[in-house]
Structures are given as C-alpha cells and as structure tokens.
Motif scaffolding. Structure first.
Motif, PDB file in Angstrom:
ATOM      1  N   LEU A   1      32.560  36.887  37.248  1.00 26.93           N
ATOM      2  CA  LEU A   1      31.899  37.801  36.332  1.00 26.93           C
ATOM      3  C   LEU A   1      32.890  38.802  35.747  1.00 26.93           C
ATOM      4  O   LEU A   1      32.796  39.176  34.574  1.00 26.93           O
ATOM      5  CB  LEU A   1      30.770  38.540  37.058  1.00 26.93           C
ATOM      6  CG  LEU A   1      29.812  39.355  36.198  1.00 26.93           C
ATOM      7  CD1 LEU A   1      29.046  38.465  35.236  1.00 26.93           C
ATOM      8  CD2 LEU A   1      28.830  40.135  37.086  1.00 26.93           C
ATOM      9  N   SER A   2      33.840  39.236  36.552  1.00 27.74           N
ATOM     10  CA  SER A   2      34.862  40.179  36.090  1.00 27.74           C
ATOM     11  C   SER A   2      36.058  39.470  35.468  1.00 27.74           C
ATOM     12  O   SER A   2      36.705  40.012  34.566  1.00 27.74           O
ATOM     13  CB  SER A   2      35.340  41.055  37.257  1.00 27.74           C
ATOM     14  OG  SER A   2      34.284  41.793  37.815  1.00 27.74           O
ATOM     15  N   LEU A   3      36.362  38.284  35.945  1.00 30.47           N
ATOM     16  CA  LEU A   3      37.560  37.576  35.497  1.00 30.47           C
ATOM     17  C   LEU A   3      37.244  36.520  34.448  1.00 30.47           C
ATOM     18  O   LEU A   3      38.025  35.591  34.221  1.00 30.47           O
ATOM     19  CB  LEU A   3      38.247  36.916  36.707  1.00 30.47           C
ATOM     20  CG  LEU A   3      38.626  37.873  37.847  1.00 30.47           C
ATOM     21  CD1 LEU A   3      39.256  37.106  38.997  1.00 30.47           C
ATOM     22  CD2 LEU A   3      39.546  38.978  37.362  1.00 30.47           C
ATOM     23  N   TRP A   4      36.129  36.683  33.765  1.00 31.55           N
ATOM     24  CA  TRP A   4      35.673  35.705  32.777  1.00 31.55           C
ATOM     25  C   TRP A   4      36.705  35.459  31.674  1.00 31.55           C
ATOM     26  O   TRP A   4      36.845  34.341  31.168  1.00 31.55           O
ATOM     27  CB  TRP A   4      34.372  36.203  32.136  1.00 31.55           C
ATOM     28  CG  TRP A   4      34.578  37.456  31.329  1.00 31.55           C
ATOM     29  CD1 TRP A   4      34.515  38.739  31.792  1.00 31.55           C
ATOM     30  CD2 TRP A   4      34.912  37.543  29.944  1.00 31.55           C
ATOM     31  NE1 TRP A   4      34.788  39.627  30.772  1.00 31.55           N
ATOM     32  CE2 TRP A   4      35.035  38.923  29.633  1.00 31.55           C
ATOM     33  CE3 TRP A   4      35.102  36.609  28.932  1.00 31.55           C
ATOM     34  CZ2 TRP A   4      35.350  39.365  28.344  1.00 31.55           C
ATOM     35  CZ3 TRP A   4      35.423  37.048  27.658  1.00 31.55           C
ATOM     36  CH2 TRP A   4      35.542  38.418  27.371  1.00 31.55           C
ATOM     37  N   TYR A   5      37.425  36.500  31.292  1.00 31.99           N
ATOM     38  CA  TYR A   5      38.322  36.402  30.141  1.00 31.99           C
ATOM     39  C   TYR A   5      39.470  35.443  30.391  1.00 31.99           C
ATOM     40  O   TYR A   5      40.072  34.912  29.438  1.00 31.99           O
ATOM     41  CB  TYR A   5      38.873  37.787  29.784  1.00 31.99           C
ATOM     42  CG  TYR A   5      39.719  38.413  30.872  1.00 31.99           C
ATOM     43  CD1 TYR A   5      41.093  38.295  30.878  1.00 31.99           C
ATOM     44  CD2 TYR A   5      39.115  39.146  31.907  1.00 31.99           C
ATOM     45  CE1 TYR A   5      41.862  38.863  31.874  1.00 31.99           C
ATOM     46  CE2 TYR A   5      39.875  39.727  32.905  1.00 31.99           C
ATOM     47  CZ  TYR A   5      41.236  39.576  32.885  1.00 31.99           C
ATOM     48  OH  TYR A   5      41.988  40.135  33.874  1.00 31.99           O
ATOM     49  N   ARG A   6      39.784  35.162  31.650  1.00 32.20           N
ATOM     50  CA  ARG A   6      40.887  34.262  31.956  1.00 32.20           C
ATOM     51  C   ARG A   6      40.548  32.808  31.657  1.00 32.20           C
ATOM     52  O   ARG A   6      41.445  31.963  31.604  1.00 32.20           O
ATOM     53  CB  ARG A   6      41.277  34.411  33.425  1.00 32.20           C
ATOM     54  CG  ARG A   6      41.839  35.807  33.724  1.00 32.20           C
ATOM     55  CD  ARG A   6      42.321  35.937  35.134  1.00 32.20           C
ATOM     56  NE  ARG A   6      42.824  37.295  35.377  1.00 32.20           N
ATOM     57  CZ  ARG A   6      43.206  37.756  36.556  1.00 32.20           C
ATOM     58  NH1 ARG A   6      43.142  36.958  37.618  1.00 32.20           N
ATOM     59  NH2 ARG A   6      43.623  39.000  36.688  1.00 32.20           N
ATOM     60  N   TYR A   7      39.281  32.554  31.467  1.00 33.55           N
ATOM     61  CA  TYR A   7      38.875  31.191  31.108  1.00 33.55           C
ATOM     62  C   TYR A   7      38.949  30.961  29.590  1.00 33.55           C
ATOM     63  O   TYR A   7      38.807  29.832  29.126  1.00 33.55           O
ATOM     64  CB  TYR A   7      37.449  30.935  31.577  1.00 33.55           C
ATOM     65  CG  TYR A   7      37.276  31.033  33.078  1.00 33.55           C
ATOM     66  CD1 TYR A   7      37.637  29.986  33.919  1.00 33.55           C
ATOM     67  CD2 TYR A   7      36.788  32.214  33.652  1.00 33.55           C
ATOM     68  CE1 TYR A   7      37.491  30.098  35.288  1.00 33.55           C
ATOM     69  CE2 TYR A   7      36.642  32.323  35.022  1.00 33.55           C
ATOM     70  CZ  TYR A   7      36.985  31.268  35.846  1.00 33.55           C
ATOM     71  OH  TYR A   7      36.861  31.373  37.207  1.00 33.55           O
TER      72      TYR A   7
ATOM     73  N   PHE B   1      44.081  40.841  51.426  1.00 30.84           N
ATOM     74  CA  PHE B   1      43.029  39.831  51.551  1.00 30.84           C
ATOM     75  C   PHE B   1      43.026  38.859  50.372  1.00 30.84           C
ATOM     76  O   PHE B   1      42.145  38.004  50.278  1.00 30.84           O
ATOM     77  CB  PHE B   1      41.664  40.519  51.644  1.00 30.84           C
ATOM     78  CG  PHE B   1      41.359  41.079  53.002  1.00 30.84           C
ATOM     79  CD1 PHE B   1      40.888  40.259  54.019  1.00 30.84           C
ATOM     80  CD2 PHE B   1      41.569  42.420  53.277  1.00 30.84           C
ATOM     81  CE1 PHE B   1      40.611  40.769  55.276  1.00 30.84           C
ATOM     82  CE2 PHE B   1      41.289  42.942  54.528  1.00 30.84           C
ATOM     83  CZ  PHE B   1      40.820  42.114  55.540  1.00 30.84           C
ATOM     84  N   GLY B   2      43.973  38.994  49.474  1.00 28.90           N
ATOM     85  CA  GLY B   2      44.070  38.090  48.349  1.00 28.90           C
ATOM     86  C   GLY B   2      43.049  38.359  47.259  1.00 28.90           C
ATOM     87  O   GLY B   2      42.771  37.484  46.428  1.00 28.90           O
ATOM     88  N   ILE B   3      42.475  39.557  47.239  1.00 33.00           N
ATOM     89  CA  ILE B   3      41.493  39.908  46.216  1.00 33.00           C
ATOM     90  C   ILE B   3      42.239  40.279  44.935  1.00 33.00           C
ATOM     91  O   ILE B   3      43.167  41.090  44.964  1.00 33.00           O
ATOM     92  CB  ILE B   3      40.608  41.083  46.689  1.00 33.00           C
ATOM     93  CG1 ILE B   3      39.852  40.675  47.957  1.00 33.00           C
ATOM     94  CG2 ILE B   3      39.627  41.501  45.598  1.00 33.00           C
ATOM     95  CD1 ILE B   3      39.137  41.833  48.632  1.00 33.00           C
ATOM     96  N   ASP B   4      41.827  39.699  43.829  1.00 31.22           N
ATOM     97  CA  ASP B   4      42.492  39.966  42.556  1.00 31.22           C
ATOM     98  C   ASP B   4      42.430  41.462  42.239  1.00 31.22           C
ATOM     99  O   ASP B   4      41.366  42.085  42.354  1.00 31.22           O
ATOM    100  CB  ASP B   4      41.793  39.179  41.437  1.00 31.22           C
ATOM    101  CG  ASP B   4      42.553  39.259  40.130  1.00 31.22           C
ATOM    102  OD1 ASP B   4      42.426  40.291  39.441  1.00 31.22           O
ATOM    103  OD2 ASP B   4      43.256  38.299  39.796  1.00 31.22           O
ATOM    104  N   PRO B   5      43.553  42.081  41.860  1.00 31.47           N
ATOM    105  CA  PRO B   5      43.559  43.532  41.619  1.00 31.47           C
ATOM    106  C   PRO B   5      42.640  43.961  40.482  1.00 31.47           C
ATOM    107  O   PRO B   5      42.075  45.056  40.531  1.00 31.47           O
ATOM    108  CB  PRO B   5      45.030  43.835  41.288  1.00 31.47           C
ATOM    109  CG  PRO B   5      45.633  42.522  40.927  1.00 31.47           C
ATOM    110  CD  PRO B   5      44.900  41.491  41.721  1.00 31.47           C
ATOM    111  N   VAL B   6      42.463  43.124  39.453  1.00 28.17           N
ATOM    112  CA  VAL B   6      41.548  43.461  38.362  1.00 28.17           C
ATOM    113  C   VAL B   6      40.112  43.414  38.854  1.00 28.17           C
ATOM    114  O   VAL B   6      39.307  44.320  38.577  1.00 28.17           O
ATOM    115  CB  VAL B   6      41.747  42.497  37.172  1.00 28.17           C
ATOM    116  CG1 VAL B   6      40.691  42.741  36.105  1.00 28.17           C
ATOM    117  CG2 VAL B   6      43.139  42.662  36.583  1.00 28.17           C
ATOM    118  N   HIS B   7      39.777  42.376  39.604  1.00 29.50           N
ATOM    119  CA  HIS B   7      38.433  42.267  40.175  1.00 29.50           C
ATOM    120  C   HIS B   7      38.138  43.448  41.090  1.00 29.50           C
ATOM    121  O   HIS B   7      37.063  44.049  41.034  1.00 29.50           O
ATOM    122  CB  HIS B   7      38.311  40.944  40.953  1.00 29.50           C
ATOM    123  CG  HIS B   7      37.006  40.760  41.635  1.00 29.50           C
ATOM    124  ND1 HIS B   7      36.870  40.122  42.859  1.00 29.50           N
ATOM    125  CD2 HIS B   7      35.746  41.150  41.285  1.00 29.50           C
ATOM    126  CE1 HIS B   7      35.607  40.113  43.213  1.00 29.50           C
ATOM    127  NE2 HIS B   7      34.909  40.725  42.286  1.00 29.50           N
TER     128      HIS B   7
END
Length: 433
Positions: free
Chosen positions: A425-431, A359-365
């Motif tokens: 919220l989970s992938l904040w660090y990528r910014y 489904f294209g959901i990020d594995p970390v998320h």
C-alpha cells in the motif's frame, strides 16, 4: 527517567521546545554536550534546505485561506459530490484532502475547513459535535496527503528521500479518505433529522423549480472561478513527481503562486499581507523551535547510544518483524497521545529507524507507519490538537465532540493496521516507476 521527566514537563504545559531544551541543559554535563553548542546545533539543523519547505507551504496555505480560495475548493467539492447522500460530510473529507495537498499541516487543515464547510454543515442539520468530530478526523488527511510536514521532517532527520515519502503516502491517504467516507455515510443516517441534510437555500441545485440551464450556468461559473485554486495542488504535486521541482522548490512555487493569485485576483488587499505573513511566520517559528531543540536531544541520544540500545532490545525481544511492528504501533500510539506530532516524529524517527532496518523493514514503508501512528495522536487526548482546534472552530464543546469520535477513530486505527501489514500500500509506486 529522562522520558518521565520530559513527559511531566509536557503534561504540565511547558512548551515542547522549552521542555526539550531544559532536559538537555540539565543533562548537558552527563551527556558530554558543551553548553556553547546549544546555539550552533539547532541553527545547523533548522537552516537545512529541506526544512525551508515548512514555512513556504504554511505561507501558501495561509494565503489560500485568507484569499478565499479554500471556499472555492469547497464549492467545487460540493458540485462533484452533490449527487451522494449526505454530501456535505463527504465535501469536508475531500476538501480536507485538497487542503492537505496545499499546506501539509493537519491543524491548519482542520482550522481552514472547519471555518468554511463546518459552518454550512451546522446549517444543514448536523449536530455541532458531529461536525467537529468529522472535521478533526478529516484533518488527518493534512498529514497523509502529500506534501506532509511530518514526512519532510522524517526524511530530513533520518535520511530518506522526501519525494519517495510523498509518493508512498498517496495510497494510504486515499484509503483513509474512503474509510472516513464510509463511516460518515453510515453515521449520517443517525445524526441527521430523518437521515437527510436540510435544504440549503444557498444551493441552487436543491430547488426543483430552478431552470436547469440556470443551474448549469451556476455550476460552470463556480468551476471557472475555482480553476486557479485547483491548479495549485496540480502544480505542486505534478512538479514534485515529474522531477521538475524538489519538495522545497515546490513549496516556494506554491507560496509565490498563491501570492500572485490572491493579490492579482484582488482576493487579498496589500494591507492584509502583513498579517498573513506574520501568522505564517509564527506557525513556522513554533515548529522550527521544536525541531531545533529536539535536534540537541537527538544528538544526545545518539551519543548515549540509545538508538542502538533500542534496536538491540527489539531484536533480542523478538525475531519476528510482525511482532516488532505490533509493539512499535502500541508505543507510537502512546507517544502520540502525549507529544506534539512534529516533536514525536523528530524524536522517535531516529530512535526506531535503526531497529526497523535490522528487521529488514523498508525505510519508506516504516516512515509511513510511524507518521500514521503519531498523527492519530491528534485525535487522542491529552494532546489531541485536532480535537481542540475543531471544537473551537465549530463552536462545539469537547464532550459532544467525543461522543461522535469513536467510529472515526476505529476507522483510522484499521487503516493504520492495513498500512502496517500491507507494505504494498505504501510502496505501490515501485511497481509503476
């Protein structure tokens, strides 16, 4: 049928590792698994480098707890939050977050903080059932605030960067802290006599007649004594996020640091170290036994193409990632009610991760979604380890605990929904990195 048999074994009280082993042994021929491999597969799994972090983090937490460093952290939290209304409940939440940053274990966090802050809360007028409910709920931070043992397990078995998982869990952990704090601020008005904590004679700041300079000296002394304890989370998380340590190396540094601080500071006698190491070893062994036997079960599931079947069913059931995540949340909440957290993570991670990827959901998320869902099972019977530990630690009966648990559980579910549908919220660090 297999899932039903496994569920029955767990419900009747068969140890988790033994239950998985029995299922595999009974179905070994059907799954084309050689019985001789029942020793080699678990060994190969638990001897992996990332899993070495588990006993080391548990040892560091045990040394911190037995050496009195947890009490020092609690005293610092009391100083920082003493200005807010009903401060000791907020102290329990913040202290649980700090404890989670040391041990990575929810149950260990509940036991340590309940035995320190929980006793003081009872003296300040909180009902024991409420104290136990807050203690159990704040224990969720032991999983969300990095380092986290379930995230280490997930990253190891699914093949996701553990450092990224730790970074991803920071913001969800902070949001969970704030949500629990809001619930406590509201509920404290109803559970405390007159809506205010009773004056605690041990707290100099509550006595108007005490000279201000004496109070400042007392606070400065507490902060100074607490520097070694405060440095441990900084050392662990700073080392991981700066790239100096891997999570496993950080765990080794944490254990060695805690050992040196408690021994050289004469907080622990040499004669007590045997017991401390034994308790850490027993806790680690219980987790690693589960990991070892679930690895055989997971291997069988892969050979039987169960993950592929689940992925195919999920993608055939709906083409919407939002609906898929809703179904996953419901399934994981149910699983968390009947399975131990680490076992559920090891079982459901490999089964659901391939479907999420389709489904294209990020594995970390998705890892944060899965672990948050399963950890809520620590508050939902019949397994609900946090509830039982909190009730025992705070000398409260389970019925009185459940009476106050509802709003904390609602807050946790709302945070879980936010984590699920707000991936930023989970992938904040990528910014930022």
């Amino acid at each position: 049928m297999i899932a039903l048999a496994l569920l029955v074994l767990l419900v009747v009280g068969v140890p988790v590792g033994v239950a998985f082993a029995l299922i595999v042994m009974v179905r070994a021929e059907a799954w084309s698994i050689e019985l001789s491999s029942l020793a080699s597969i678990p060994y190969d799994t638990v001897s992996s480098f990332p899993l070495l972090a588990i006993p080391l983090f548990l040892l560091g937490g045990e040394l911190m707890n037995r050496g009195g460093l947890i009490r020092q952290l609690t005293a610092v939290c009391d100083i920082l939050l003493g200005w807010v209304r009903a401060p000791l409940g907020h102290v329990m939440i913040l202290a649980s977050a700090l404890m989670g940053a040391i041990t990575g274990s929810s149950v260990a966090t509940v036991a340590a903080i309940g035995g320190t802050v929980g006793r003081e809360m009872s003296l300040r007028g909180y009902p024991r059932g409420y104290t136990a409910a807050l203690n159990a709920s704040a224990g969720l931070l032991g999983v969300l605030i990095p380092p986290s043992i379930p995230l280490i397990l997930y990253g190891s078995i699914v093949g996701v960067s553990i450092t990224q998982l730790f970074l991803a869990s920071v913001m969800p952990g902070i949001v969970m802290m704030l949500a629990l704090g809001v619930v406590h601020a509201w509920m404290s008005r109803h559970v405390l006599p007159g809506g205010q904590e009773l004056v605690a004679g041990a707290q100099p700041t509550t006595h108007a007649a005490v000279d201000g300079r004496m109070v400042q000296r007392s606070m400065a002394a507490i902060m100074t004594r607490s520097i070694p304890a405060l440095m441990l989370p900084v050392l662990v998380l700073g080392g991981i996020y700066s790239g100096i340590f891997t999570p496993t190396e950080a765990a080794a540094v944490a254990a060695l640091y805690a050992l040196l601080v408690t021994v050289l500071g004469r907080m622990t006698k040499f004669g007590e170290l045997n017991g401390i190491f034994a308790r850490a070893a027993l806790s680690s062994a219980a987790i690693l036994v589960i990991i070892g036997f679930t690895s055989i079960f997971n291997r069988a599931m892969v050979l039987e193409q169960v993950p592929q079947s689940i992925a195919g069913y999920a993608t055939g059931f709906t083409d919407s990632a939002l609906v898929f995540l809703l179904v996953v949340n419901l399934v994981l909440l149910l699983i968390g009610m009947f399975m131990e957290t680490n076992a559920a993570t090891l079982l459901m991670g490999p089964l659901l991760a391939p479907a999420a990827a389709k489904f294209g959901i990020d594995p970390v998320h998705f890892a944060i979604i899965l672990v948050t869902n399963i950890e809520i099972g620590l508050l939902t019977p019949p397994m609900a380890a946090n509830l039982y530990v909190a009730a025992r630690t705070n000398n409260a009966d389970l019925v009185s605990l459940l009476r106050y648990l509802g709003w904390f559980l609602v807050a946790a579910l709302l945070v879980m929904a936010t984590i699920t549908y707000v991936p930023q919220l989970s992938l904040w660090y990528r910014y930022f990195f």
